[in-house]
Scaffold this motif. Sequence first.
Motif, PDB file in Angstrom:
ATOM      1  N   TYR A  14       0.641  -1.118  -0.096  1.00  0.00           N
ATOM      2  CA  TYR A  14       0.085   0.103  -0.024  1.00  0.00           C
ATOM      3  C   TYR A  14       0.822   1.257  -0.020  1.00  0.00           C
ATOM      4  O   TYR A  14       0.748   2.141  -0.804  1.00  0.00           O
ATOM      5  CB  TYR A  14      -1.142  -0.063   1.159  1.00  0.00           C
ATOM      6  N   ILE A  15       1.698   1.371   0.721  1.00  0.00           N
ATOM      7  CA  ILE A  15       2.887   2.469   0.798  1.00  0.00           C
ATOM      8  C   ILE A  15       3.447   2.845  -0.303  1.00  0.00           C
ATOM      9  O   ILE A  15       3.421   3.669  -0.895  1.00  0.00           O
ATOM     10  CB  ILE A  15       3.855   2.472   2.080  1.00  0.00           C
ATOM     11  N   GLU A  16       4.023   1.588  -1.014  1.00  0.00           N
ATOM     12  CA  GLU A  16       4.614   1.589  -2.113  1.00  0.00           C
ATOM     13  C   GLU A  16       3.565   2.332  -3.379  1.00  0.00           C
ATOM     14  O   GLU A  16       4.116   3.211  -4.006  1.00  0.00           O
ATOM     15  CB  GLU A  16       5.031   0.368  -2.670  1.00  0.00           C
ATOM     16  N   HIS A  20       4.034   5.988  -5.276  1.00  0.00           N
ATOM     17  CA  HIS A  20       4.073   5.774  -6.801  1.00  0.00           C
ATOM     18  C   HIS A  20       2.997   6.804  -7.345  1.00  0.00           C
ATOM     19  O   HIS A  20       3.007   7.669  -8.367  1.00  0.00           O
ATOM     20  CB  HIS A  20       4.321   4.741  -7.421  1.00  0.00           C
ATOM     21  N   GLU A  21       1.738   6.641  -6.941  1.00  0.00           N
ATOM     22  CA  GLU A  21       0.479   7.434  -7.251  1.00  0.00           C
ATOM     23  C   GLU A  21       0.642   9.026  -7.176  1.00  0.00           C
ATOM     24  O   GLU A  21       0.222   9.647  -7.845  1.00  0.00           O
ATOM     25  CB  GLU A  21      -0.588   6.890  -6.515  1.00  0.00           C
ATOM     26  N   ILE A  22       1.165   9.255  -5.785  1.00  0.00           N
ATOM     27  CA  ILE A  22       1.337  10.790  -5.533  1.00  0.00           C
ATOM     28  C   ILE A  22       2.481  11.606  -6.182  1.00  0.00           C
ATOM     29  O   ILE A  22       2.505  12.473  -6.420  1.00  0.00           O
ATOM     30  CB  ILE A  22       1.402  11.061  -3.963  1.00  0.00           C
ATOM     31  N   GLN A  56       8.071  16.140  -1.947  1.00  0.00           N
ATOM     32  CA  GLN A  56       9.024  15.049  -2.440  1.00  0.00           C
ATOM     33  C   GLN A  56       9.973  14.584  -1.068  1.00  0.00           C
ATOM     34  O   GLN A  56      10.291  13.523  -0.953  1.00  0.00           O
ATOM     35  CB  GLN A  56      10.083  15.784  -3.173  1.00  0.00           C
ATOM     36  N   GLU A  57       9.949  15.466  -0.212  1.00  0.00           N
ATOM     37  CA  GLU A  57      10.869  14.986   1.082  1.00  0.00           C
ATOM     38  C   GLU A  57      10.374  13.961   1.825  1.00  0.00           C
ATOM     39  O   GLU A  57      10.602  13.196   2.496  1.00  0.00           O
ATOM     40  CB  GLU A  57      11.453  16.316   1.765  1.00  0.00           C
ATOM     41  N   LEU A  63       8.871   6.547   2.368  1.00  0.00           N
ATOM     42  CA  LEU A  63       9.488   5.397   1.855  1.00  0.00           C
ATOM     43  C   LEU A  63      10.696   5.041   2.442  1.00  0.00           C
ATOM     44  O   LEU A  63      10.764   3.633   2.430  1.00  0.00           O
ATOM     45  CB  LEU A  63       9.830   5.631   0.085  1.00  0.00           C
ATOM     46  N   TYR A  64      11.749   5.650   2.888  1.00  0.00           N
ATOM     47  CA  TYR A  64      12.846   5.258   3.454  1.00  0.00           C
ATOM     48  C   TYR A  64      12.846   4.522   4.769  1.00  0.00           C
ATOM     49  O   TYR A  64      13.145   3.482   4.986  1.00  0.00           O
ATOM     50  CB  TYR A  64      13.869   6.482   3.696  1.00  0.00           C
TER      51      TYR A  64
END
Length: 129
Positions: A14-16, A20-22, A56-57, A63-64
């Motif tokens: 879900y996070i991935e 990618h959607e955002i 972006q940050e 993600l990190y």
Amino acid sequence: IKEQNLNIQEYEEYIEIWAHEIKTPLALMTFILDNREDEISPAVYHRLEYTRSQMQEDIDRMLYYARLKSAHVDYMFERISLQECCQDVLNEYGILLQERKFRILNDVQDLYVISDKKGVVFLISQVIS
């Protein structure tokens, strides 16, 4: 344990997918800022650029941290230049640093290390941020 592992895997997926959607509207925003700067007032441009950079940050940070707990690790260890990593981050934050009247001199020696470039760039970004 299997159910818990399945829940973790679903959460990671879900996070991935969300990240990618955002990135699609974020890429559009970047495209507009890069190609239509002359059509936007400087004050609005700087605010939008700041917002884009913050988004972006935030995505990169999310993600990190999500990948830190992940069962699969996608680190890519290679020989990297610390000076180049620092310069990449300074280039990314250039407009924001200028707006805030910061001037950073990249006086890092051209040292090479074996590390994951994404991880090193992420850490330097956190310091600059």
